[in-house]
Write a protein that holds these residues in place. Structure first.
Motif, PDB file in Angstrom:
ATOM      1  N   ARG A  37       0.838  -1.215   0.000  1.00  0.00           N
ATOM      2  CA  ARG A  37       0.000   0.000   0.000  1.00  0.00           C
ATOM      3  C   ARG A  37       0.867   1.256   0.000  1.00  0.00           C
ATOM      4  O   ARG A  37       0.594   2.221  -0.714  1.00  0.00           O
ATOM      5  CB  ARG A  37      -0.933   0.012   1.212  1.00  0.00           C
ATOM      6  N   GLN A  38       1.905   1.231   0.826  1.00  0.00           N
ATOM      7  CA  GLN A  38       2.801   2.387   0.917  1.00  0.00           C
ATOM      8  C   GLN A  38       3.479   2.647  -0.431  1.00  0.00           C
ATOM      9  O   GLN A  38       3.530   3.789  -0.900  1.00  0.00           O
ATOM     10  CB  GLN A  38       3.861   2.143   1.984  1.00  0.00           C
ATOM     11  N   GLU A  40       2.460   1.711  -3.412  1.00  0.00           N
ATOM     12  CA  GLU A  40       1.454   2.141  -4.381  1.00  0.00           C
ATOM     13  C   GLU A  40       1.127   3.619  -4.200  1.00  0.00           C
ATOM     14  O   GLU A  40       0.964   4.356  -5.176  1.00  0.00           O
ATOM     15  CB  GLU A  40       0.189   1.299  -4.256  1.00  0.00           C
ATOM     16  N   GLU A  41       1.051   4.079  -2.958  1.00  0.00           N
ATOM     17  CA  GLU A  41       0.788   5.493  -2.671  1.00  0.00           C
ATOM     18  C   GLU A  41       1.952   6.356  -3.148  1.00  0.00           C
ATOM     19  O   GLU A  41       1.741   7.417  -3.754  1.00  0.00           O
ATOM     20  CB  GLU A  41       0.543   5.698  -1.175  1.00  0.00           C
ATOM     21  N   GLU A  42       3.175   5.903  -2.901  1.00  0.00           N
ATOM     22  CA  GLU A  42       4.349   6.638  -3.375  1.00  0.00           C
ATOM     23  C   GLU A  42       4.341   6.722  -4.900  1.00  0.00           C
ATOM     24  O   GLU A  42       4.624   7.776  -5.468  1.00  0.00           O
ATOM     25  CB  GLU A  42       5.639   5.961  -2.899  1.00  0.00           C
ATOM     26  N   TYR A  43       4.014   5.611  -5.546  1.00  0.00           N
ATOM     27  CA  TYR A  43       3.960   5.589  -7.010  1.00  0.00           C
ATOM     28  C   TYR A  43       2.890   6.552  -7.517  1.00  0.00           C
ATOM     29  O   TYR A  43       3.122   7.304  -8.466  1.00  0.00           O
ATOM     30  CB  TYR A  43       3.671   4.174  -7.511  1.00  0.00           C
ATOM     31  N   ARG A  44       1.731   6.540  -6.884  1.00  0.00           N
ATOM     32  CA  ARG A  44       0.639   7.428  -7.300  1.00  0.00           C
ATOM     33  C   ARG A  44       1.054   8.889  -7.178  1.00  0.00           C
ATOM     34  O   ARG A  44       0.812   9.691  -8.084  1.00  0.00           O
ATOM     35  CB  ARG A  44      -0.612   7.159  -6.458  1.00  0.00           C
ATOM     36  N   LYS A  45       1.737   9.227  -6.071  1.00  0.00           N
ATOM     37  CA  LYS A  45       2.176  10.611  -5.874  1.00  0.00           C
ATOM     38  C   LYS A  45       3.213  11.011  -6.925  1.00  0.00           C
ATOM     39  O   LYS A  45       3.157  12.100  -7.482  1.00  0.00           O
ATOM     40  CB  LYS A  45       2.764  10.800  -4.478  1.00  0.00           C
ATOM     41  N   LYS A  46       4.169  10.123  -7.199  1.00  0.00           N
ATOM     42  CA  LYS A  46       5.189  10.434  -8.201  1.00  0.00           C
ATOM     43  C   LYS A  46       4.573  10.555  -9.587  1.00  0.00           C
ATOM     44  O   LYS A  46       4.961  11.416 -10.374  1.00  0.00           O
ATOM     45  CB  LYS A  46       6.289   9.375  -8.190  1.00  0.00           C
ATOM     46  N   ASP A  47       3.614   9.704  -9.888  1.00  0.00           N
ATOM     47  CA  ASP A  47       2.927   9.767 -11.175  1.00  0.00           C
ATOM     48  C   ASP A  47       2.179  11.089 -11.301  1.00  0.00           C
ATOM     49  O   ASP A  47       2.222  11.742 -12.350  1.00  0.00           O
ATOM     50  CB  ASP A  47       1.966   8.581 -11.309  1.00  0.00           C
ATOM     51  N   GLU A  48       1.524  11.516 -10.236  1.00  0.00           N
ATOM     52  CA  GLU A  48       0.790  12.781 -10.227  1.00  0.00           C
ATOM     53  C   GLU A  48       1.753  13.958 -10.413  1.00  0.00           C
ATOM     54  O   GLU A  48       1.476  14.879 -11.183  1.00  0.00           O
ATOM     55  CB  GLU A  48       0.035  12.917  -8.902  1.00  0.00           C
ATOM     56  N   GLU A  49       2.898  13.914  -9.718  1.00  0.00           N
ATOM     57  CA  GLU A  49       3.900  14.969  -9.862  1.00  0.00           C
ATOM     58  C   GLU A  49       4.414  15.026 -11.302  1.00  0.00           C
ATOM     59  O   GLU A  49       4.586  16.100 -11.871  1.00  0.00           O
ATOM     60  CB  GLU A  49       5.072  14.730  -8.908  1.00  0.00           C
ATOM     61  N   PHE A  50       4.671  13.856 -11.875  1.00  0.00           N
ATOM     62  CA  PHE A  50       5.149  13.796 -13.246  1.00  0.00           C
ATOM     63  C   PHE A  50       4.134  14.402 -14.212  1.00  0.00           C
ATOM     64  O   PHE A  50       4.491  15.193 -15.094  1.00  0.00           O
ATOM     65  CB  PHE A  50       5.445  12.345 -13.641  1.00  0.00           C
ATOM     66  N   LEU A  51       2.861  14.043 -14.041  1.00  0.00           N
ATOM     67  CA  LEU A  51       1.819  14.575 -14.932  1.00  0.00           C
ATOM     68  C   LEU A  51       1.687  16.087 -14.786  1.00  0.00           C
ATOM     69  O   LEU A  51       1.517  16.800 -15.783  1.00  0.00           O
ATOM     70  CB  LEU A  51       0.483  13.880 -14.656  1.00  0.00           C
ATOM     71  N   ASN A  52       1.777  16.586 -13.551  1.00  0.00           N
ATOM     72  CA  ASN A  52       1.704  18.035 -13.335  1.00  0.00           C
ATOM     73  C   ASN A  52       2.879  18.742 -14.005  1.00  0.00           C
ATOM     74  O   ASN A  52       2.699  19.788 -14.645  1.00  0.00           O
ATOM     75  CB  ASN A  52       1.679  18.363 -11.846  1.00  0.00           C
TER      76      ASN A  52
END
Length: 83
Positions: A37-38, A40-52
């Motif tokens: 879970r941790q 996956e959350e880190e991946y989601r945050k990095k993916d969001e940062e990358f998209l931004n």
């Protein structure tokens, strides 16, 4: 040599190692799920940062492109001689 434990009510015997192994398995399973879970959350945050960041770069590129188009249009208007 396995240590056997017997139920005081029914007398059923079983090796304590089996019980301990199951407890360790449960504990490891919980830790593994938390870790997953941790990550996956880190991946989601990095993916969001990358998209931004990608959106910001795209917006900056489009702004520069529009500025260049505008500058080119102005230069063409001022350098072209009308007959």
């Amino acid at each position: 040599m396995a240590t056997e434990v017997k139920c005081p009510s029914c007398g059923f015997g079983f090796p304590i190692e089996e019980v301990m192994a199951e407890e360790y398995k449960k504990e490891l399973r919980v830790k593994m799920m938390d870790y997953t879970r941790q990550k996956e959350e880190e991946y989601r945050k990095k993916d969001e940062e990358f998209l931004n960041k990608e959106r910001q770069q795209q917006a900056a590129f489009e702004q520069r492109l529009n500025n260049e188009k505008s500058n080119c249009s102005k230069r063409l208007k001022t350098t072209c001689v009308k007959p």
